[in-house]
Structures are given as structure tokens and as C-alpha cells.
Write a protein that holds these residues in place. Structure first.
Motif, PDB file in Angstrom:
ATOM      1  N   SER A 304     -45.245  23.936  23.559  1.00  0.00           N
ATOM      2  CA  SER A 304     -44.253  23.119  24.263  1.00  0.00           C
ATOM      3  C   SER A 304     -44.349  23.304  25.768  1.00  0.00           C
ATOM      4  O   SER A 304     -44.252  22.333  26.538  1.00  0.00           O
ATOM      5  CB  SER A 304     -42.841  23.469  23.773  1.00  0.00           C
ATOM      6  OG  SER A 304     -42.683  23.137  22.409  1.00  0.00           O
ATOM      7  N   GLU A 305     -44.542  24.545  26.210  1.00  0.00           N
ATOM      8  CA  GLU A 305     -44.657  24.811  27.640  1.00  0.00           C
ATOM      9  C   GLU A 305     -45.854  24.074  28.233  1.00  0.00           C
ATOM     10  O   GLU A 305     -45.791  23.555  29.360  1.00  0.00           O
ATOM     11  CB  GLU A 305     -44.781  26.315  27.886  1.00  0.00           C
ATOM     12  CG  GLU A 305     -43.535  27.123  27.576  1.00  0.00           C
ATOM     13  CD  GLU A 305     -43.407  27.527  26.113  1.00  0.00           C
ATOM     14  OE1 GLU A 305     -42.491  28.293  25.781  1.00  0.00           O
ATOM     15  OE2 GLU A 305     -44.232  27.066  25.283  1.00  0.00           O
ATOM     16  N   ASN A 308     -45.062  20.250  28.435  1.00  0.00           N
ATOM     17  CA  ASN A 308     -44.013  20.045  29.430  1.00  0.00           C
ATOM     18  C   ASN A 308     -44.561  20.192  30.843  1.00  0.00           C
ATOM     19  O   ASN A 308     -44.140  19.480  31.766  1.00  0.00           O
ATOM     20  CB  ASN A 308     -42.852  21.015  29.204  1.00  0.00           C
ATOM     21  CG  ASN A 308     -41.834  20.503  28.196  1.00  0.00           C
ATOM     22  OD1 ASN A 308     -40.952  19.721  28.526  1.00  0.00           O
ATOM     23  ND2 ASN A 308     -41.980  20.935  26.950  1.00  0.00           N
ATOM     24  N   ALA A 313     -42.373  18.502  33.639  1.00  0.00           N
ATOM     25  CA  ALA A 313     -41.027  18.991  33.339  1.00  0.00           C
ATOM     26  C   ALA A 313     -40.936  20.509  33.395  1.00  0.00           C
ATOM     27  O   ALA A 313     -39.850  21.060  33.224  1.00  0.00           O
ATOM     28  CB  ALA A 313     -40.591  18.506  31.950  1.00  0.00           C
ATOM     29  N   GLN A 314     -42.065  21.184  33.608  1.00  0.00           N
ATOM     30  CA  GLN A 314     -42.071  22.640  33.712  1.00  0.00           C
ATOM     31  C   GLN A 314     -43.068  23.054  34.789  1.00  0.00           C
ATOM     32  O   GLN A 314     -44.144  22.474  34.911  1.00  0.00           O
ATOM     33  CB  GLN A 314     -42.438  23.273  32.367  1.00  0.00           C
ATOM     34  CG  GLN A 314     -42.348  24.798  32.365  1.00  0.00           C
ATOM     35  CD  GLN A 314     -42.177  25.355  30.962  1.00  0.00           C
ATOM     36  OE1 GLN A 314     -41.888  24.622  30.020  1.00  0.00           O
ATOM     37  NE2 GLN A 314     -42.326  26.649  30.819  1.00  0.00           N
ATOM     38  N   LEU A 344     -42.796  11.585  26.919  1.00  0.00           N
ATOM     39  CA  LEU A 344     -42.681  12.867  26.211  1.00  0.00           C
ATOM     40  C   LEU A 344     -41.418  12.884  25.370  1.00  0.00           C
ATOM     41  O   LEU A 344     -40.301  12.809  25.897  1.00  0.00           O
ATOM     42  CB  LEU A 344     -42.647  14.027  27.207  1.00  0.00           C
ATOM     43  CG  LEU A 344     -42.284  15.411  26.625  1.00  0.00           C
ATOM     44  CD1 LEU A 344     -43.335  15.866  25.612  1.00  0.00           C
ATOM     45  CD2 LEU A 344     -42.123  16.448  27.741  1.00  0.00           C
ATOM     46  N   THR A 346     -39.309  15.290  23.509  1.00  0.00           N
ATOM     47  CA  THR A 346     -39.205  16.744  23.552  1.00  0.00           C
ATOM     48  C   THR A 346     -38.830  17.342  22.196  1.00  0.00           C
ATOM     49  O   THR A 346     -38.323  16.646  21.308  1.00  0.00           O
ATOM     50  CB  THR A 346     -38.163  17.178  24.594  1.00  0.00           C
ATOM     51  OG1 THR A 346     -36.907  16.547  24.293  1.00  0.00           O
ATOM     52  CG2 THR A 346     -38.602  16.777  25.987  1.00  0.00           C
ATOM     53  N   GLU A 347     -39.050  18.642  22.081  1.00  0.00           N
ATOM     54  CA  GLU A 347     -38.792  19.355  20.827  1.00  0.00           C
ATOM     55  C   GLU A 347     -37.318  19.320  20.445  1.00  0.00           C
ATOM     56  O   GLU A 347     -36.972  19.155  19.283  1.00  0.00           O
ATOM     57  CB  GLU A 347     -39.267  20.805  20.977  1.00  0.00           C
ATOM     58  CG  GLU A 347     -39.043  21.661  19.746  1.00  0.00           C
ATOM     59  CD  GLU A 347     -39.534  23.077  19.951  1.00  0.00           C
ATOM     60  OE1 GLU A 347     -39.677  23.809  18.955  1.00  0.00           O
ATOM     61  OE2 GLU A 347     -39.781  23.475  21.109  1.00  0.00           O
ATOM     62  N   ARG A 349     -34.152  17.278  20.906  1.00  0.00           N
ATOM     63  CA  ARG A 349     -33.634  16.002  21.411  1.00  0.00           C
ATOM     64  C   ARG A 349     -32.216  16.140  21.952  1.00  0.00           C
ATOM     65  O   ARG A 349     -31.830  15.460  22.898  1.00  0.00           O
ATOM     66  CB  ARG A 349     -33.693  14.922  20.331  1.00  0.00           C
ATOM     67  CG  ARG A 349     -32.882  15.218  19.081  1.00  0.00           C
ATOM     68  CD  ARG A 349     -32.942  14.076  18.069  1.00  0.00           C
ATOM     69  NE  ARG A 349     -32.315  14.459  16.815  1.00  0.00           N
ATOM     70  CZ  ARG A 349     -32.961  15.047  15.822  1.00  0.00           C
ATOM     71  NH1 ARG A 349     -34.249  15.268  15.928  1.00  0.00           N
ATOM     72  NH2 ARG A 349     -32.328  15.386  14.718  1.00  0.00           N
ATOM     73  N   ASN A 352     -32.542  17.817  25.645  1.00  0.00           N
ATOM     74  CA  ASN A 352     -33.132  17.038  26.737  1.00  0.00           C
ATOM     75  C   ASN A 352     -33.843  15.766  26.269  1.00  0.00           C
ATOM     76  O   ASN A 352     -34.677  15.228  26.992  1.00  0.00           O
ATOM     77  CB  ASN A 352     -34.119  17.913  27.544  1.00  0.00           C
ATOM     78  CG  ASN A 352     -34.976  18.799  26.654  1.00  0.00           C
ATOM     79  OD1 ASN A 352     -35.315  18.411  25.543  1.00  0.00           O
ATOM     80  ND2 ASN A 352     -35.303  19.982  27.136  1.00  0.00           N
ATOM     81  N   GLY A 353     -33.500  15.277  25.092  1.00  0.00           N
ATOM     82  CA  GLY A 353     -34.081  14.019  24.628  1.00  0.00           C
ATOM     83  C   GLY A 353     -33.205  12.822  24.962  1.00  0.00           C
ATOM     84  O   GLY A 353     -33.697  11.730  25.207  1.00  0.00           O
ATOM     85  N   ASP A 432     -43.443  16.156  20.608  1.00  0.00           N
ATOM     86  CA  ASP A 432     -43.257  17.583  20.323  1.00  0.00           C
ATOM     87  C   ASP A 432     -42.279  17.719  19.162  1.00  0.00           C
ATOM     88  O   ASP A 432     -41.087  17.469  19.300  1.00  0.00           O
ATOM     89  CB  ASP A 432     -42.718  18.286  21.573  1.00  0.00           C
ATOM     90  CG  ASP A 432     -42.761  19.816  21.446  1.00  0.00           C
ATOM     91  OD1 ASP A 432     -43.101  20.313  20.358  1.00  0.00           O
ATOM     92  OD2 ASP A 432     -42.454  20.499  22.444  1.00  0.00           O
TER      93      ASP A 432
END
Length: 513
Positions: A304-305, A308, A313-314, A344, A346-347, A349, A352-353, A432
Motif C-alpha cells: 500500500s505504501e 500510495n 499520497a505518501q 487510486l 485505497t485499501e 474506503r 480515505n475513499g 488496493d
């Protein structure tokens, strides 16, 4: 002689504002049994269990509850507790800054004297409970230092402290690794052997078959099937859950693989707490038009990192480079990625989805505000037209375009998140854990959408902890272990064994497809 019914829920009917969510539902649980309750999101499973737990009080529904053949009226959860019913929810109601012992005995501290807590006694009792659930931690350990699987065991230990006869577990493995899930299932089998009956709610059919004696299927608020797990074909179970035939669970069609659409190079991401350590080290990948690239690895491997950081986002160390259709793109944040045609999912939701305070239409238009605006002002008619298009094409079930996003089931929330990206000029979609926490019907719909996007030439990057879906849907694979890409291979060379051997460090030499 047949086992006696420990619990019976007879003719349960429940309505909210005139809408029937449960209709004449009857469910039984036998002594020493694990019963799985399955169905799509919105089928009524959680509502039924809230009735059983006393959260929906007696009088707010029709029907009756009987425990050991005696009628019971649960006005509050305390009433259900008194007859031995304990509920463990997916979102644990534990206090992160208290110790394990404090969580277990919260609200019922043992006392030596009137104003003096018996900490030695509570620590001793907690140690016994932790041993029972297989958690090797001190009773004084602060909860937030534990991972999700360990916290789940604390929740079960807390329930066991009350000597329950019935345990209800609602999606207990949603945030667990495969190893943690296997330990949880073994624990439930052990509890069953000691006389505790369980109702198990899960979308993961592998778990359901592993642990269940019987399976009850709910669909649209009705019981549509109740069968012994050992004689219930999985294909039939899926069809009972969603109410239609499934010709192909994973509809990945053979589509032409085109030119490279995205390349990421040399991404290194520092650990957020330990700056001397990296969670991702010098990682990269390519994906081509129409291709689905699978990223495999254990939880904590940096998957995920990595994506992102690619999406902006990271933060990363600055050496990472992104190329879209062969051209370098400077991605300093998600806005740059969106402009470059990258989306994206995200894992998590809920984190941050989507935005909880916005309605369905507002969440659909989040990534394409210019398309629904005029002179920097959002035009409601344009926003609603955009949302309606995806409500129809993705079959999103919602009370309306202006319904609260939290009023939707998990699967329909995920479809809203997908709509947000489909409304943009999408070239690459990063997914993700796209099917985490969604029902089987929504999974099939998401797989179908992925296949259609690939057919249209979109490059897809898919992260999943569900190896069957990863192996079925992807054309090529990379595996991460401890933040490094340790293996890369084509679909023809893919297997669960190869992925797991690389992910666990057995295979350490990278081979390129």
C-alpha cells in the motif's frame, strides 16, 4: 437423537420507516454448533443480530426469541448478556489507551475494598483469558500497541470473561491476515468443543466452509436457504446469496495487451515512525494498456505504501520517477496523478475513499469537479447527471442520489468510490484490496468492471490478499517482501505456492517475467 435448539428466532419481521428489512425470518442455533449467517451487504444479517443482542429492543419488531425453549424479551444488550449472548462487532469497541486488563474489566472492576481495585486479581484473571485465546501478551499491555488480529483476540477474551453460551461474530476477520484468521478459526473450534455455540457472519466463503456446521443464507431480508455446510456446493451457495446464476466468477477475458501506459522507478518510502528504516526500498513496476498487474505480498510488505507513493499520497525519498505513456510526470500530490490519468482506490474506503459528510452524488464527482462546475460553482444538475450515469451502469443500490454515503452497504460504497475514478479521463487504475468487506455479488460486479476497463485499454494495478482472485484476474505479477520486489512472473508461471514462497522469504532472488 438430534441436538437441542439452544436459540430460536421465529418469524422475525423488522421495518424502518415503513421499509421492510427483515420478513418472517426464522433461524435456529443448536447446542455446540457453529452456524454461519451469509448474504450480500444489505441482506439483513446485522439487523437480525442487533435484534438478538438487544440493540433493537423488544417491541420494535415482530416475532419471538427463545433461548432453551423459553421466550425472551431483550429490551437492552444487558438483557441478552444475562442469558449468555455476547456480540463481537467488526469495528471493535475497545479503548486504545487502556491496558488489556482494563479493557476486559471496564465497568466491572474487582475490588479489595470499597475504593481499592483488586489489580492483582484482575491481572491474574486476564492472564488466564489470554492463555485461553492464545494471545501471548501481558495483561498490562496497552491496547494500541497490538495489531488488529491481537485486538480481535482481546475482544473475544473480554466476551469469554462473562462465560457466554452464545458468541456472535460479525465479520471478525475483515482486518486480519491469513495467519491470524486461521488462528481465529481454530479458536472458535476450540470454544465449540468447550460448549460455546457461535453465529459466524462472513463474506469469505473459505472461512465459512472451514468452520461451519450449518449455513443460513439471507437475501433481501428473507431466509432463502439453510443447509449443512458439508453438503452445500459453493457455487449453489453463491447463487443463493445473490439470486442469480454465476457463469464465471472471474470474468477476465483475453484482451490485447498494448503499449506501456505507466512506469514507476526507484521508489523508496521511509517508515513513518522509524526514519532509519524503509517500508519500501528501490521498488518499481510497469503496466501496459489492457493489462492487469497483480502486486502480491503479506500485510506489512509495503504494497500500500508503494502505490500510495506512486500516486502522490505518501511521501518518498524523492528519487522515485513516474512515466505515463512514456513521458515523465512530476507527481507531487494526488491532484497531479489525477491530471495524468491515474486513479487510486485505497485499501480503507471509509478512511480515505470517500467523504462521510457528502452524499452519493457529491462523492461520485469528487475527482472531476471541473466537469460539473461552471465558473468555479458546482452545478447540481450536472453533478446529478454524472452520478445517475454510474448509479445505472454500476447498479449502485441507494435510496437516491442525495442519500448519505454511510447509508449504503459496503459493496455499494465501493462502487461509488470506483465511480469517482471512472468519471475521470482514466488511463491507469490502481486497486488496493478492491473487494475487501464486500459481498459476493459486488465482487463479481467489480471483477466484471475490471475486465471491461482492461478491454477499453486501461492499465490496472491490483493489490489483493485474496490469492484466488489475484491469480484469476491478473496477467502478470510482482511480489513484495519487506519492501522489496523479490519476484516477477507471467500468468503462465503463477501459482499460490510461488507467491507465498516469495512473500515469506523462501524465494529471495528476483526473476523477471
Amino acid at each position: 437423537m438430534a441436538a437441542a435448539a439452544l436459540l430460536e428466532m421465529r418469524g422475525i419481521t423488522k421495518r424502518f420507516s415503513g421499509v421492510t428489512v427483515l420478513e418472517d425470518v426464522s433461524v435456529s442455533l443448536m447446542e455446540g454448533e457453529i452456524l454461519s449467517l451469509v448474504g450480500e451487504n444489505g441482506a439483513g444479517k446485522s439487523t437480525l443480530m442487533r435484534i438478538l443482542s438487544g440493540s433493537h429492543p423488544y417491541g420494535s419488531f415482530d416475532g419471538e426469541i427463545r433461548v432453551r425453549n423459553a421466550p425472551r424479551s431483550f429490551h437492552t444488550p444487558k438483557d441478552a448478556h444475562e442469558v449468555g449472548i455476547r456480540m463481537i462487532y467488526q469495528e471493535l469497541s475497545l479503548h486504545q489507551d487502556l491496558s488489556i486488563a482494563e479493557n476486559i474489566f471496564l465497568g466491572r472492576l474487582q475490588q479489595k475494598k470499597k475504593w481499592l481495585a483488586n489489580w492483582s486479581g484482575m491481572h491474574g484473571s486476564t492472564a488466564g483469558l489470554l492463555e485461553r485465546v492464545g494471545l501471548k501478551q501481558s495483561p498490562q499491555t496497552v491496547l494500541r500497541t497490538l495489531n488488529a488480529g491481537q485486538q480481535q483476540l482481546v475482544a473475544i477474551a473480554k466476551a469469554l470473561a462473562h462465560d457466554p453460551r452464545i458468541l456472535v461474530l460479525d465479520e471478525p476477520s475483515a482486518a486480519l491476515t491469513e495467519e491470524e484468521t486461521n488462528r481465529l478459526l481454530e479458536l472458535l473450534k476450540s470454544l465449540k468443543a468447550h460448549g460455546i455455540s457461535c453465529i459466524y457472519i462472513s463474506h469469505k466463503l473459505k472461512e465459512v466452509y472451514s468452520v461451519s456446521d450449518r449455513i443460513t443464507v439471507l437475501r433481501d431480508g428473507r431466509v432463502v436457504a439453510q443447509r449443512e455446510a458439508s453438503s452445500y456446493p459453493s457455487q449453489q451457495l453463491v447463487e443463493d446469496m445473490i439470486g442469480r446464476k454465476i457463469e464465471n466468477m472471474y470474468p477476465k477475458l483475453s484482451v490485447p495487451i498494448g503499449a506501456e501506459v505507466l512506469r514507476a522507478e526507484h521508489f523508496t518510502v521511509q517508515h513513518p515512525q522509524a526514519h532509519a528504516k524503509n517500508v519500501v526500498t528501490d521498488a518499481g513496476f510497469t503496466v501496459r494498456r489492457g493489462e492487469i498487474l497483480g502486486i502480491a505480498g503479506l500485510v506489512g510488505s509495503g504494497r500500500s505504501e508503494f502505490v500510495n507513493a506512486v500516486f502522490g499520497a505518501q511521501e518518498h525519498d524523492g528519487r522515485g520517477k513516474v512515466f505515463v505513456e512514456g513521458r515523465p510526470v512530476d507527481i507531487r500530490g494526488p491532484r497531479d496523478a489525477i491530471r495524468a490519468g491515474i486513479g487510486l482506490v485505497t485499501e480503507d474506503r471509509k478512511a480515505n475513499g470517500f467523504i462521510r459528510t457528502l452524499d452519493v452524488a457529491q462523492n461520485v464527482s469528487l475527482a472531476s469537479l471541473r466537469a460539473v462546475s461552471s465558473h468555479a460553482v458546482i452545478v447540481r444538475s450536472k453533478e446529478e447527471a454524472l452520478a445517475q450515469r454510474f448509479m445505472s451502469s454500476l447498479k449502485i443500490k441507494a435510496p437516491g442520489l442525495r442519500a448519505e454515503i454511510l447509508a449504503l452497504s459496503g459493496g455499494n460504497q465501493q462502487k461509488v468510490v470506483l465511480s469517482k475514478w471512472l468519471a475521470t479521463q482514466l488511463k491507469v487504475l490502481i486497486l488496493d484490496e478492491p473487494t475487501r468487506g464486500v459481498d459476493v455479488g459486488a465482487k463479481v460486479d467489480i471483477y466484471g468492471l475490471m475486465a471491461e476497463l482492461a478491454r477499453q485499454g486501461v492499465g490496472i494495478v491490483m493489490i489483493s490478499s485474496e490469492l484466488p482472485e489475484l491469480l484469476a484476474m491478473c496477467d502478470r505479477f510482482i511480489t513484495l517482501a519487506e519492501g522489496r520486489i523479490v519476484d516477477e512472473f507471467a500468468k503462465s508461471d503463477a501459482s499460490a505456492g510461488r507467491i507465498m514462497s516469495a512473500a515469506t522469504g523462501v524465494h529471495k532472488e528476483r526473476k523477471t517475467a
